[in-house]
Write an enzyme that holds these catalytic residues in place. Structure first.
Site, short mmCIF file in Angstrom:
data_model
loop_
_atom_site.label_atom_id
_atom_site.label_comp_id
_atom_site.label_asym_id
_atom_site.label_seq_id
_atom_site.Cartn_x
_atom_site.Cartn_y
_atom_site.Cartn_z
CB THR A 34 -0.92 0.01 1.24
OG1 THR A 34 -1.73 -1.17 1.21
CG2 THR A 34 -1.82 1.23 1.27
N GLY A 73 2.57 -2.99 8.36
CA GLY A 73 2.78 -3.26 9.78
C GLY A 73 4.26 -3.48 10.07
CD GLU A 316 -4.27 -9.07 3.30
OE1 GLU A 316 -3.49 -8.87 4.23
OE2 GLU A 316 -3.94 -8.90 2.12
C1 LIG Z 1 -1.22 -22.82 6.87
C2 LIG Z 1 -0.76 -22.07 8.09
C3 LIG Z 1 -1.97 -21.51 8.81
C4 LIG Z 1 -1.53 -20.71 10.00
C5 LIG Z 1 -2.78 -20.25 10.70
C6 LIG Z 1 -2.42 -19.76 12.07
C7 LIG Z 1 -3.66 -19.71 12.88
C8 LIG Z 1 -4.35 -18.39 12.66
C9 LIG Z 1 -5.10 -18.12 13.87
C10 LIG Z 1 -5.87 -17.06 13.94
C11 LIG Z 1 -6.02 -16.11 12.81
C12 LIG Z 1 -6.35 -14.78 13.38
C13 LIG Z 1 -5.48 -13.76 12.74
C14 LIG Z 1 -6.24 -13.08 11.61
C15 LIG Z 1 -5.59 -11.81 11.22
C16 LIG Z 1 -4.55 -12.03 10.15
C17 LIG Z 1 -3.57 -10.93 10.17
C18 LIG Z 1 -4.16 -9.68 9.53
C19 LIG Z 1 -3.08 -8.67 9.30
C20 LIG Z 1 -3.20 -8.11 7.90
C21 LIG Z 1 -2.61 -6.72 7.85
C22 LIG Z 1 -3.09 -6.01 6.60
C23 LIG Z 1 -2.15 -6.30 5.44
C24 LIG Z 1 -2.61 -5.59 4.20
O1 LIG Z 1 -3.56 -4.85 4.18
S1 LIG Z 1 -1.68 -5.97 2.82
C25 LIG Z 1 -2.42 -5.03 1.52
C26 LIG Z 1 -3.79 -5.56 1.16
N1 LIG Z 1 -4.25 -4.93 -0.05
C27 LIG Z 1 -5.25 -5.44 -0.78
O2 LIG Z 1 -5.89 -6.42 -0.42
C28 LIG Z 1 -5.53 -4.75 -2.07
C29 LIG Z 1 -6.98 -4.94 -2.43
N2 LIG Z 1 -7.19 -4.63 -3.82
C30 LIG Z 1 -7.16 -5.57 -4.71
O3 LIG Z 1 -6.89 -6.73 -4.42
C31 LIG Z 1 -7.49 -5.04 -6.10
O4 LIG Z 1 -8.65 -4.29 -6.01
C32 LIG Z 1 -7.78 -6.12 -7.08
C33 LIG Z 1 -6.42 -6.65 -7.40
C34 LIG Z 1 -8.69 -7.15 -6.52
C35 LIG Z 1 -8.51 -5.57 -8.30
O5 LIG Z 1 -7.68 -4.70 -8.89
P1 LIG Z 1 -7.75 -4.42 -10.49
O6 LIG Z 1 -8.75 -3.37 -10.71
O7 LIG Z 1 -6.40 -4.32 -10.99
O8 LIG Z 1 -8.22 -5.73 -11.18
P2 LIG Z 1 -9.58 -6.31 -11.58
O9 LIG Z 1 -10.66 -6.02 -10.63
O10 LIG Z 1 -9.79 -5.98 -13.01
O11 LIG Z 1 -9.16 -7.83 -11.41
C36 LIG Z 1 -8.21 -8.35 -12.30
C37 LIG Z 1 -8.36 -9.82 -12.29
O12 LIG Z 1 -7.61 -10.32 -11.19
C38 LIG Z 1 -8.41 -11.18 -10.42
N3 LIG Z 1 -7.91 -11.13 -9.05
C39 LIG Z 1 -7.78 -10.05 -8.28
N4 LIG Z 1 -7.26 -10.39 -7.08
C40 LIG Z 1 -7.07 -11.73 -7.11
C41 LIG Z 1 -6.58 -12.67 -6.18
N5 LIG Z 1 -6.19 -12.31 -4.94
N6 LIG Z 1 -6.52 -13.97 -6.54
C42 LIG Z 1 -6.95 -14.32 -7.78
N7 LIG Z 1 -7.44 -13.49 -8.73
C43 LIG Z 1 -7.49 -12.20 -8.37
C44 LIG Z 1 -9.79 -10.63 -10.57
O13 LIG Z 1 -10.75 -11.59 -10.22
C45 LIG Z 1 -9.79 -10.31 -12.05
O14 LIG Z 1 -9.93 -11.50 -12.75
P3 LIG Z 1 -10.78 -11.54 -14.09
O15 LIG Z 1 -10.66 -12.95 -14.55
O16 LIG Z 1 -12.17 -11.15 -13.71
O17 LIG Z 1 -10.13 -10.53 -14.99
C1 LIG Z 2 -4.33 -1.43 10.54
C2 LIG Z 2 -3.89 -1.50 9.10
C3 LIG Z 2 -2.84 -2.33 8.76
C4 LIG Z 2 -2.41 -2.39 7.42
N1 LIG Z 2 -1.32 -3.16 7.10
C5 LIG Z 2 -0.87 -3.17 5.84
C6 LIG Z 2 0.29 -3.92 5.49
O1 LIG Z 2 0.88 -4.59 6.34
N2 LIG Z 2 0.74 -3.87 4.21
C7 LIG Z 2 0.10 -3.15 3.25
O2 LIG Z 2 0.55 -3.15 2.10
N3 LIG Z 2 -1.03 -2.43 3.53
C8 LIG Z 2 -1.52 -2.42 4.80
N4 LIG Z 2 -2.64 -1.71 5.11
C9 LIG Z 2 -3.30 -0.91 4.08
C10 LIG Z 2 -4.60 -1.57 3.63
O3 LIG Z 2 -4.33 -2.73 2.88
C11 LIG Z 2 -5.39 -0.56 2.79
O4 LIG Z 2 -5.77 0.51 3.64
C12 LIG Z 2 -6.61 -1.24 2.19
O5 LIG Z 2 -6.23 -2.10 1.15
C13 LIG Z 2 -7.65 -0.24 1.67
O6 LIG Z 2 -7.09 0.58 0.66
P1 LIG Z 2 -7.19 2.18 0.81
O7 LIG Z 2 -6.75 2.53 2.17
O8 LIG Z 2 -6.54 2.76 -0.36
O9 LIG Z 2 -8.75 2.47 0.76
P2 LIG Z 2 -9.55 3.00 -0.52
O10 LIG Z 2 -9.55 1.98 -1.60
O11 LIG Z 2 -9.14 4.37 -0.82
O12 LIG Z 2 -11.04 2.97 0.10
C14 LIG Z 2 -11.75 4.14 0.43
C15 LIG Z 2 -13.18 3.96 -0.04
O13 LIG Z 2 -13.17 3.87 -1.47
C16 LIG Z 2 -14.01 2.79 -1.87
N5 LIG Z 2 -13.54 2.21 -3.14
C17 LIG Z 2 -12.26 2.04 -3.53
N6 LIG Z 2 -12.20 1.43 -4.72
C18 LIG Z 2 -13.49 1.19 -5.10
C19 LIG Z 2 -14.11 0.58 -6.22
N7 LIG Z 2 -13.38 0.07 -7.22
N8 LIG Z 2 -15.46 0.49 -6.24
C20 LIG Z 2 -16.19 0.99 -5.22
N9 LIG Z 2 -15.68 1.59 -4.13
C21 LIG Z 2 -14.34 1.69 -4.07
C22 LIG Z 2 -13.87 1.79 -0.75
O14 LIG Z 2 -15.01 0.91 -0.74
C23 LIG Z 2 -13.84 2.68 0.49
O15 LIG Z 2 -15.16 2.94 0.90
C24 LIG Z 2 -3.09 -1.63 6.44
C25 LIG Z 2 -4.17 -0.83 6.79
C26 LIG Z 2 -4.58 -0.76 8.12
C27 LIG Z 2 -5.75 0.12 8.48
#
Ligand SMILES: CCCCCCCC/C=C\CCCCCCCCCCCCCC(=O)SCCNC(=O)CCNC(=O)[C@H](O)C(C)(C)COP(=O)(O)OP(=O)(O)OC[C@H]1O[C@@H](n2cnc3c(N)ncnc32)[C@H](O)[C@@H]1OP(=O)(O)O
Ligand SMILES: Cc1cc2nc3c(=O)[nH]c(=O)nc-3n(C[C@H](O)[C@H](O)[C@H](O)COP(=O)(O)OP(=O)(O)OC[C@H]3O[C@@H](n4cnc5c(N)ncnc54)[C@H](O)[C@@H]3O)c2cc1C
Length: 556
Positions: A34, A73, A316
């Site tokens: 991000t 994080g 996520e």
């Molecule tokens: C085995 C070991 C087990 C261990 C278990 C231990 C026990 C656990 C115990 C307890 C669990 C509790 C703990 C739970 C908490 C876990 C920790 C949480 C901490 C997390 C911290 C946060 C970290 C982050 O936030 S990291 C950053 C996250 N960011 C995102 O998620 C970004 C989100 N955005 C997107 O993903 C994009 O919007 C997009 C990529 C989905 C779409 O973008 P785009 O516009 O470029 O593309 P399209 O919409 O056109 O999609 C293109 C195409 O791609 C396909 N697609 C998209 N994503 C995926 C995917 N992930 N996989 C597969 N395919 C994907 C999509 O469907 C489209 O396909 P088409 O065929 O339709 O074209």
């Molecule tokens: C506690 C915390 C820990 C994190 N840890 C990590 C980490 O370890 N690594 C990492 O890489 N990132 C991390 N992140 C970032 C996190 O993954 C992003 O904040 C998250 O993916 C959301 O993206 P954004 O913040 O850009 O929100 P935005 O996408 O800007 O969302 C804002 C609003 O826009 C709307 N929106 C956006 N796109 C669309 C669309 N296509 N259609 C309709 N509505 C839309 C959403 O629904 C939402 O209401 C963390 C965030 C937090 C809060």
């Protein structure tokens, strides 16, 4: 996320190089994807990695303010390394987002390396101890072999080999979404434990003059707040088991270059992560408020539980975005079904004819039969998905392109994805209990939980069922009453059902939820430890309150 990414995206040589360092805690890493300007739209990420064939290095840059990595994080002060997601450029061409291992800090003195600016992003709503950080890269060079090359490669001369699927880069996010379903189950179980134990201890109000104050757990309204959430915690427990099984199976297939179910897994994990975290997020607040004033105290454990859980709806994959991802796949499945293709397991119902037969007034249908009610959840989901899909088709017929039609129908698409997820959860809960080897007594108690989950799920979304003539109004009313009638039966075992989660007091971190129920003495003890109570007269008295009072007293 650092280690799962290395485990999934490294070549075997890279695994040998990086993973032992991680497992032995010789390096600590984060997942830096991000940026200030982009979290959702990954294709819009701006960090760049230009390949230099002369030195066989990648040059990483944060070219704009919005490209600064932001949120990862433990990035601010802890991590020595990061997986950095950047736009890959080689031989003058951009190949999209790829993962790179970047060392951030010296392993000698932990100081940031040249070209690396890192720091903490500042106080947040929760996760106080976590140094979510920022990372600004300035012409930072890393070896070619630091690009994770299991799926795509850059050869020494800069030639790029593309991956079998570009979305394989996103695999770690899918894995963590599956974990978050587990996290939702745990968080809701904790909140239910605190609220139900406290509700068994707390006595309040005099129903009739002279009668003892009842436990608040005896009030039907308190039971109606808490027992559907307790049932939901159990439902999510079984769902996370099923989700992890599907994830493991599909991931094994991917590891054998079988990508046939990757879309189904993405859609299901996206929908369940969003559905369970939204429901849990709201449920934590219901549990807190059910504990009255003490629920608002840090001593209850609720403020931290909520503040640390609520970002699950955002990180996520922001929940709305993930529901749209799930819906996009469901629309595609409707198209496939209409063209006669066979649909995979979790969506096969979309090719069935589940058209409702309007029940009219007295349907004579067994509205307490869970298998029958699950068929109504299926009908609701199928109707919603087909309705949203038809809306997309109408948009295209009206001249929109697919993106425009999807966007125009997006409100309905989210509803459809929610209904799909809800059907999966209810069905999985009921089916899991059938497979459970348990005593008849235990089966009976769990059946009560599954029943109240299914009944209350319909009651809270009765509009969906009535609008599509799946249920008549009177049938919906009957089901709502069935949920209420179950509450006193669940009351008998409620405390045992939360004790069964077996949270140690040290884990629950709640005076209200203590296993021994000794709340008042421990609340008073907890308050004594408040920093404000270090002195009887707080130092601020001598600076502010004292002079104010004395000045005004002299006026009397
Ligand atoms: C085995 C070991 C087990 C261990 C278990 C231990 C026990 C656990 C115990 C307890 C669990 C509790 C703990 C739970 C908490 C876990 C920790 C949480 C901490 C997390 C911290 C946060 C970290 C982050 O936030 S990291 C950053 C996250 N960011 C995102 O998620 C970004 C989100 N955005 C997107 O993903 C994009 O919007 C997009 C990529 C989905 C779409 O973008 P785009 O516009 O470029 O593309 P399209 O919409 O056109 O999609 C293109 C195409 O791609 C396909 N697609 C998209 N994503 C995926 C995917 N992930 N996989 C597969 N395919 C994907 C999509 O469907 C489209 O396909 P088409 O065929 O339709 O074209
Ligand atoms: C506690 C915390 C820990 C994190 N840890 C990590 C980490 O370890 N690594 C990492 O890489 N990132 C991390 N992140 C970032 C996190 O993954 C992003 O904040 C998250 O993916 C959301 O993206 P954004 O913040 O850009 O929100 P935005 O996408 O800007 O969302 C804002 C609003 O826009 C709307 N929106 C956006 N796109 C669309 C669309 N296509 N259609 C309709 N509505 C839309 C959403 O629904 C939402 O209401 C963390 C965030 C937090 C809060």
């Amino acid at each position: 996320m650092f280690i799962p990414t290395l485990e999934r995206q490294c070549t075997s040589e890279q695994r040998e190089k990086f993973l032992p360092l991680c497992y032995d805690y010789r390096i600590i890493g984060t997942y830096a994807q991000t940026e200030l300007g982009h979290g959702t739209f990954l294709r819009g990420l701006e960090t760049t990695a230009h390949y230099d064939p002369n030195t066989q290095e990648f040059i990483l840059n944060s070219p704009t303010i919005s490209s600064i990595k932001w949120w990862p994080g433990a990035l601010g002060k802890t991590s020595t390394h990061a997986v950095v997601l950047a736009q890959l450029y080689t031989l003058g061409k951009c190949h999209g987002i790829h993962p790179f291992v970047v060392q951030l800090r010296s392993l000698d003195d932990h100081k940031p390396l040249r070209g690396i600016t890192v720091g903490d992003i500042g106080p947040k709503m929760g996760f106080g101890p976590n140094d979510n950080g920022y990372l600004k890269l300035h012409k930072h060079r890393i070896p070619r072999t630091n690009m994770l090359m299991k799926y795509s490669q850059v050869s020494p001369d800069g030639t790029y080999t593309k991956p079998p699927r570009s979305t394989l880069t996103y695999g770690t996010m899918t894995f963590v979404r599956v974990l978050i379903v587990h996290g939702s189950a745990i968080a809701l179980a904790k909140a239910s434990t605190i609220a139900i134990r406290y509700s068994a201890v707390r006595r309040q109000s005099e129903l009739r003059p002279g009668e003892p104050e009842p436990q608040i757990l005896s009030y039907p309204t308190q039971q109606h707040k808490l027992f559907p959430l307790l049932a939901t915690a159990y439902a999510f427990h079984f769902v996370q088991l099923a989700m992890m099984k599907i994830y493991t199976d599909v991931n094994d297939q991917i590891n054998n270059s079988n990508f046939s179910r990757i879309q189904e897994l993405h859609a299901l994990s996206s929908g369940l992560k969003a559905f369970t975290s939204w429901v849990t997020n709201a449920g934590l607040e219901v549990c807190r408020m059910s504990c009255g004033g003490h629920g608002y105290s840090q001593a209850s454990g609720f403020p931290r539980l909520y503040a640390d859980f609520t970002p699950s709806c955002t990180y996520e994959g922001e929940n709305t975005v993930l529901m749209l991802q799930s819906a996009r796949y469901l629309v595609k499945c409707v198209r496939d079904a209409r063209s006669g293709k066979t649909l995979p397991g979790t969506v096969s119902y979309l090719s069935e004819d589940v058209s409702a037969v309007h029940s009219g007034g007295s349907s004579g249908r067994d509205l307490s039969n869970l298998d029958f009610l699950i068929s109504l959840y299926k009908q609701r989901a199928s109707n919603q998905v087909h309705f949203a899909s038809d809306k997309v088709d109408r948009g295209i017929s009206a001249g929109m392109d697919l993106v425009g039609a999807l966007n125009s129908a997006s409100v309905h698409l989210v509803s459809a994805a929610k209904a799909h997820s809800h059907y999966f959860i209810a069905k999985t809960f009921v089916e899991s209990l059938k497979l459970l080897k348990a005593s008849s007594e235990l089966q009976n108690v769990l059946h009560q939980l599954a029943s109240v989950y299914v009944f209350e799920g319909i009651a809270q979304s009765s509009g969906d069922f009535i609008e599509d003539y799946i249920l008549s109004g009177s049938e919906a009313k009957t089901i709502r009453q069935l949920a209420v009638d179950l509450l006193p039966l669940i009351r008998v075992n409620a405390v045992s059902l939360v004790d069964a989660f077996s949270f140690r007091d040290e884990v629950l971190q709640s005076v209200l939820g203590r296993y021994d129920g000794n709340v008042y003495e421990n609340l008073f003890k907890w308050a004594q430890n408040s920093p404000l109570n270090k002195t009887d007269v707080h130092p601020s008295y001598h600076k502010y309150l004292g002079p104010l009072l004395k000045r005004n007293q002299s006026k009397l």
